[in-house]
Design an enzyme around this catalytic site. Structure first.
Site, short mmCIF file in Angstrom:
data_model
loop_
_atom_site.label_atom_id
_atom_site.label_comp_id
_atom_site.label_asym_id
_atom_site.label_seq_id
_atom_site.Cartn_x
_atom_site.Cartn_y
_atom_site.Cartn_z
N SER A 173 0.83 -1.21 0.00
CA SER A 173 0.00 0.00 0.00
C SER A 173 0.86 1.26 0.00
O SER A 173 0.36 2.35 -0.30
CB SER A 173 -0.92 0.02 1.22
OG SER A 173 -0.18 -0.21 2.42
N ASP A 204 4.85 -7.32 2.84
CA ASP A 204 4.27 -7.80 1.59
C ASP A 204 5.36 -8.16 0.58
O ASP A 204 6.34 -7.42 0.43
CB ASP A 204 3.40 -6.72 0.94
CG ASP A 204 1.99 -6.68 1.48
OD1 ASP A 204 1.50 -7.72 1.95
OD2 ASP A 204 1.37 -5.60 1.41
N LYS A 258 3.90 -11.63 3.51
CA LYS A 258 2.50 -11.75 3.13
C LYS A 258 2.38 -11.82 1.62
O LYS A 258 3.01 -11.03 0.91
CB LYS A 258 1.66 -10.59 3.67
CG LYS A 258 0.17 -10.68 3.30
CD LYS A 258 -0.67 -9.70 4.09
CE LYS A 258 -0.57 -8.29 3.59
NZ LYS A 258 -1.15 -8.13 2.21
N GLU A 304 -9.80 -9.51 3.62
CA GLU A 304 -10.16 -8.13 3.32
C GLU A 304 -11.49 -8.06 2.58
O GLU A 304 -11.72 -8.79 1.62
CB GLU A 304 -9.08 -7.45 2.47
CG GLU A 304 -9.42 -6.00 2.12
CD GLU A 304 -8.27 -5.22 1.51
OE1 GLU A 304 -8.49 -4.05 1.16
OE2 GLU A 304 -7.15 -5.78 1.40
N GLU A 354 -0.62 -12.63 -1.68
CA GLU A 354 -2.05 -12.58 -2.00
C GLU A 354 -2.44 -13.73 -2.93
O GLU A 354 -1.74 -14.00 -3.90
CB GLU A 354 -2.40 -11.26 -2.69
CG GLU A 354 -2.12 -10.03 -1.85
CD GLU A 354 -2.52 -8.74 -2.55
OE1 GLU A 354 -3.12 -8.82 -3.65
OE2 GLU A 354 -2.24 -7.66 -2.01
#
Length: 269
Positions: A44, A82, A110, A179, A112
Site C-alpha cells: 500500500s 508484503d 504476506k 479483506e 495474495e
C-alpha cells in the site's frame, strides 16, 4: 518482541491483537510506544507514500528499504512485509524475494491469492519463512475484480473462499488476512482454524486481529473513505495526538469496540 507464537497464544486466550501499516522509523517508534502488536509493511506504500494509483508498481527493493526503516524504529511488534506484485510468480522468485525482505528485518511475509498458492506456501514454510496469506479482496488483483469491491457475497463464493483458506492453511500458512468480506464469513473462518490467527480489514469484529492503513486511521485519506475505516485522529488533540490515536486504536481492537457494525459488511450467507 511479539512473535508468531504470541499471536497464536492471543487467539487461544481470546485476546484481540492490533496491526497497522507502517513505512518509516518515526511512525514505527510511535507504534512501539503505543504497544501495537503487529506492523505490516504493505505494498500500500505505492499509494500512501509514492502517490501511485495502485500497488502494482511497487518493487521488492521498495519493500526491503521500508522494512529496514521500520525494524530500526520498532523492537516490539511482529514485522510482516508484503511481497509485491509478480514477485512470487515462480518458486525461485518467491524464495529469493522472501530472503531479501526477511534479511531486511521482516519476521513474516504476506502474499495474495488462494489455493493455487499452496505449493509456494509449502516451499517458503519449509525454508523457514512464515507466511501470511491475504484472501478476499486482494489489491494486486484489482483489475481482475474490476475495482475495490466486497468479495464472497454469496454462499457459493463464501464456500470457495473457505476452501482456499483450508488449502493454504494445510500447506503451512501461519496467518490469514481477510479483506472486504461479510462479517459472518470472517467469523466462520476465524472459528474454523483454531490454531491460525486471522487478521481482518473490513471482515467484521470476530477475527483475531484488525489491521488498518495508518494514513486512513489518521484521517489522511483524500477522496472516498472505505467503509471499514475509522478516523482515530479526530478523537485526539495536542502534541501527542498521533501516539494517542495509535493507543486508541489498540484499545478499541482489544475491547472490540472497533470495528463497530457501521465498519462491517452485513450480508446474509
Amino acid at each position: 518482541m511479539i512473535s508468531l507464537s504470541d499471536l497464536r497464544k492471543f487467539k487461544a486466550e481470546g485476546r484481540k491483537f492490533s496491526c497497522l501499516t507502517c513505512y518509516d522509523a518515526s511512525m514505527a517508534k510511535a507504534m512501539e510506544l503505543a504497544e501495537i502488536d503487529t506492523i505490516l509493511i504493505g505494498d500500500s506504500l505505492g499509494m500512501a507514500i509514492q502517490g501511485r494509483d495502485s500497488t502494482l508498481p511497487v518493487t521488492v527493493e521498495d519493500m526491503a528499504y521500508h522494512t529496514a526503516a521500520v525494524r530500526r524504529g520498532n523492537q516490539h511488534a511482529l514485522i510482516m512485509t508484503d511481497l509485491p506484485f509478480m514477485s512470487y510468480a515462480t518458486l525461485k522468485d518467491a524464495l529469493q524475494n522472501a530472503k531479501t525482505v526477511m534479511q531486511a528485518g521482516a519476521q513474516m511475509i504476506k502474499i495474495e491469492g488462494g489455493a493455487w498458492l499452496s505449493e509456494t506456501v509449502q516451499v517458503l514454510t519449509r525454508n523457514g519463512v512464515p507466511v501470511c496469506v491475504h484472501l478476499g479482496l486482494t489489491p494486486q488483483s484489482v483489475h481482475v475484480f474490476g475495482g475495490y469491491k466486497l468479495q464472497a457475497r454469496t454462499r457459493e463464493a463464501a464456500d470457495q473462499l473457505i476452501a482456499d483458506c483450508t488449502a493454504v492453511v494445510e500447506a503451512g500458512a501461519a496467518v490469514l488476512l481477510l479483506e472486504c468480506v461479510p462479517a459472518q464469513l470472517g467469523q466462520e473462518i476465524a472459528e474454523l482454524f483454531p490454531n491460525t490467527p486471522v487478521i481482518g480489514i473490513g471482515a467484521g469484529n470476530a477475527t483475531d486481529g484488525q489491521v488498518l492503513v495508518v494514513q486512513d486511521m489518521l484521517g489522511l485519506t483524500f477522496g472516498r473513505v472505505a467503509r471499514f475505516v475509522r478516523n482515530f485522529m479526530k478523537e485526539q488533540s495536542g502534541e501527542t495526538a498521533i501516539l494517542d490515536a495509535f493507543k486508541a486504536f489498540h484499545a478499541a481492537v482489544q475491547d472490540q469496540s472497533f470495528p463497530a457494525k457501521e465498519h462491517t459488511f452485513q450480508v446474509e450467507l
